[in-house]
Design an enzyme around this catalytic site. Structure first.
Site, PDB file in Angstrom:
ATOM      1  CE  LYS A   4      49.780  31.851  18.492  1.00  0.00           C
ATOM      2  NZ  LYS A   4      48.321  32.045  18.267  1.00  0.00           N
ATOM      3  N   GLY A  29      45.663  29.015  21.114  1.00  0.00           N
ATOM      4  CA  GLY A  29      45.679  30.049  22.139  1.00  0.00           C
ATOM      5  C   GLY A  29      46.152  31.373  21.574  1.00  0.00           C
ATOM      6  N   GLY A  31      48.631  34.853  21.209  1.00  0.00           N
ATOM      7  CA  GLY A  31      50.056  35.133  21.140  1.00  0.00           C
ATOM      8  C   GLY A  31      50.631  35.512  22.484  1.00  0.00           C
ATOM      9  CB  VAL A  76      49.998  29.578  23.030  1.00  0.00           C
ATOM     10  CG1 VAL A  76      50.751  28.470  22.293  1.00  0.00           C
ATOM     11  CG2 VAL A  76      48.866  28.980  23.854  1.00  0.00           C
ATOM     12  N   GLY A  77      52.016  31.922  22.368  1.00  0.00           N
ATOM     13  CA  GLY A  77      53.140  32.417  21.587  1.00  0.00           C
ATOM     14  C   GLY A  77      54.306  32.844  22.451  1.00  0.00           C
ATOM     15  CD  GLU A 117      55.852  36.462   5.399  1.00  0.00           C
ATOM     16  OE1 GLU A 117      55.543  37.676   5.373  1.00  0.00           O
ATOM     17  OE2 GLU A 117      55.019  35.558   5.286  1.00  0.00           O
ATOM     18  CB  CYS A 176      52.703  40.318   4.634  1.00  0.00           C
ATOM     19  SG  CYS A 176      52.993  38.587   4.331  1.00  0.00           S
ATOM     20  CD  GLU A 212      51.318  44.655   6.435  1.00  0.00           C
ATOM     21  OE1 GLU A 212      51.583  43.811   5.577  1.00  0.00           O
ATOM     22  OE2 GLU A 212      51.639  44.526   7.635  1.00  0.00           O
TER      23      GLU A 212
END
Length: 474
Positions: free
Chosen positions: A171, A202, A204, A207-208, A246, A280, A380
């Protein structure tokens, strides 16, 4: 712009479904819609997972030389089609074409090559007396990849999964999906057996979430925000599948008092703002000796002001736009937070660069006199925003570096290698760079603390996709 944007790749073929919604894909340079991708749901995930489950028994037993051969075909095709992938990255996320050609695509290809190298010598069976320990493919793997390094993160997950003998449902981010569609076609053209690689586009939330909670998925690997990683882990918990994450970072860059500042500061600014700061592990906290702060400020601002921000299709451009509107607005809000908290604005600031009146372009921004309690020091930002923080001595520098909920990456600069090694050993992060070394696709990558669980790249990435079995009386 890209063929197959209304299809999913499932069980060795492109499939269209009448019942899917469409999601717009926005070019961050023009802010115009460039296409509409299909947005899947739980039903499409079920079909893809079933295909992967069916393919797993045979593919997991494919001899290692045949898996190496498949990876070799993938690698060759990616190098042949490098320009098509680079152009897709420009359109879907605004990557500067020079950066896409020099880094985003070649590093993605390198993940595949490294897995070929690892696979050639990896000991899947170790015998000690009458005890054998075997490493076997974990099963069906759901791979969730981000919008900031779209192709690079796909190969960082797909290549070791293939090397291990796992089957895959990918995905990709719905915000930058074009390189994933090109990659699915590459997998088809490489002769990947049906069901081994599947792609469902799709969100998150749809589909996630369906992949994370699916009882027939044995492992899920996600690269994304810490928030997304937590949601995936929570959804995966009832089925006790392996979760590799991650996630976010707020990486420090410690410039020790014996560092060559002319080199260390300039390279530090460029490292923090690489990929428009959308990495990141970007070293976005520059820690400098208090007595050299003014010198660092001057060097840092000079480097940032020299960056060329503009049309990502122009080879002279260093920095294109932020990849999407939501992230552009996040970056603007964090720059405002830095101003509100009283940080010293050295260059950049709110809004677009002066000559640009549309597109998600941000000004390369550097704050100094940043203290550890400020939002720009703790959260972040994921944009071209650097925080310069001063320290008293080496212990203070290490304390500030470790004062974070994150622990993904870190940098140390020193003319004394032994001293740099000692400082690196004290930093709580999964990867530490000493004196700006070259990128290494075999070096373990992953985080301490809220930066994630598990490791990617090289042999460490391969082993995340393997189960361990003991056979006694062997």
């Amino acid at each position: 712009m890209i063929e197959r944007e209304s299809s999913f790749y499932i069980d060795g073929q492109w499939q269209e479904f009448r019942d899917v919604a469409r999601l717009p894909v926005i070019d961050p340079t023009s802010e115009m819609v460039t296409g509409q991708i299909a947005a899947g749901g739980a039903r499409h995930v079920d079909i893809a997972v079933a295909a992967a489950r069916k393919a797993f028994p045979k593919f997991s037993q494919m001899p290692v030389p045949e898996r190496i051969s498949l990876l070799g075909r993938m690698h060759s095709l990616l190098k042949e089609r490098a320009e098509a992938f680079a152009q897709a990255l420009v359109t879907e996320m605004g990557a500067a074409i020079s950066f896409a050609r020099a880094s985003q695509v070649p590093f993605a290809a390198e993940h595949i090559r490294v897995q070929m190298e690892v696979l050639e010598k990896y000991p899947f069976v170790a015998v000690d007396g009458t005890r054998a320990t075997t490493r076997e493919a974990i099963g069906v793997c759901a791979l969730i990849t981000p919008w900031n390094w779209p192709l690079y993160q796909i190969t960082a997950k797909v290549a070791p999964a293939i090397a291990a003998g796992c089957t895959i449902v990918l995905k990709p981010s719905e915000l930058s999906p074009y390189s994933a569609l090109l990659f699915a076609q590459l997998m088809h053209d490489a002769g990947t057996p049906p069901g081994v690689f599947n792609l469902v586009n799709g969100t998150g939330e749809s589909v996630g979430a369906a992949l994370a909670s699916h009882p027939e998925v044995d492992m899920i690997s996600i690269t994304g925000s810490t928030r997304a990683g937590v949601l995936v882990a929570q959804a995966a918990a009832p089925t006790v599948k392996r979760v590799v994450q991650e996630l976010g970072g707020k990486s420090p860059n410690i410039l020790l008092d014996d560092a060559d500042l002319d080199e260390a500061v300039a390279k530090g600014v460029l490292a923090g703002m690489r990929n428009v700061g959308q990495s990141c592990s970007a070293p976005t906290r520059m820690l400098v000796p208090a007595h050299r702060l003014a010198e660092v400020e001057d060097l840092a601002a000079k480097t940032a002001r020299a960056l060329v921000v503009g049309d990502p299709r122009d080879p002279q451009t260093n920095m294109g736009p932020i990849a999407n509107r939501a992230q552009f607005e996040r970056v603007q809000a964090m720059i405002q937070a830095g101003i509100d908290d009283g940080a010293k604005l050295l260059c950049g600031g709110l809004g677009r660069p002066n000559e640009l009146n549309h597109g998600f372009f941000a000004r390369p921004t550097i704050f100094s006199e940043v203290t550890p309690d400020m939002r720009i020091a703790r959260e972040e930002i994921f944009g071209p925003v650097l925080s310069i923080m001063s320290y008293r001595d080496e212990d203070d520098a290490v304390s500030i570096a470790n004062d974070s909920v994150y622990g993904l990456g870190a940098h140390v600069q020193s003319s004394n290698l032994e001293r740099a090694r000692r400082v690196a050993a004290r930093i709580r992060a999964g990867q530490v760079h000493i004196n700006y070394p070259a990128w290494d696709g075999a070096a373990a990558f992953g985080g301490y603390k809220r930066s994630g669980n598990g490791r990617e790249y090289g042999v460490y990435g391969l082993e995340e996709y393997l189960e361990t079995k003991s056979i006694l009386g062997f």
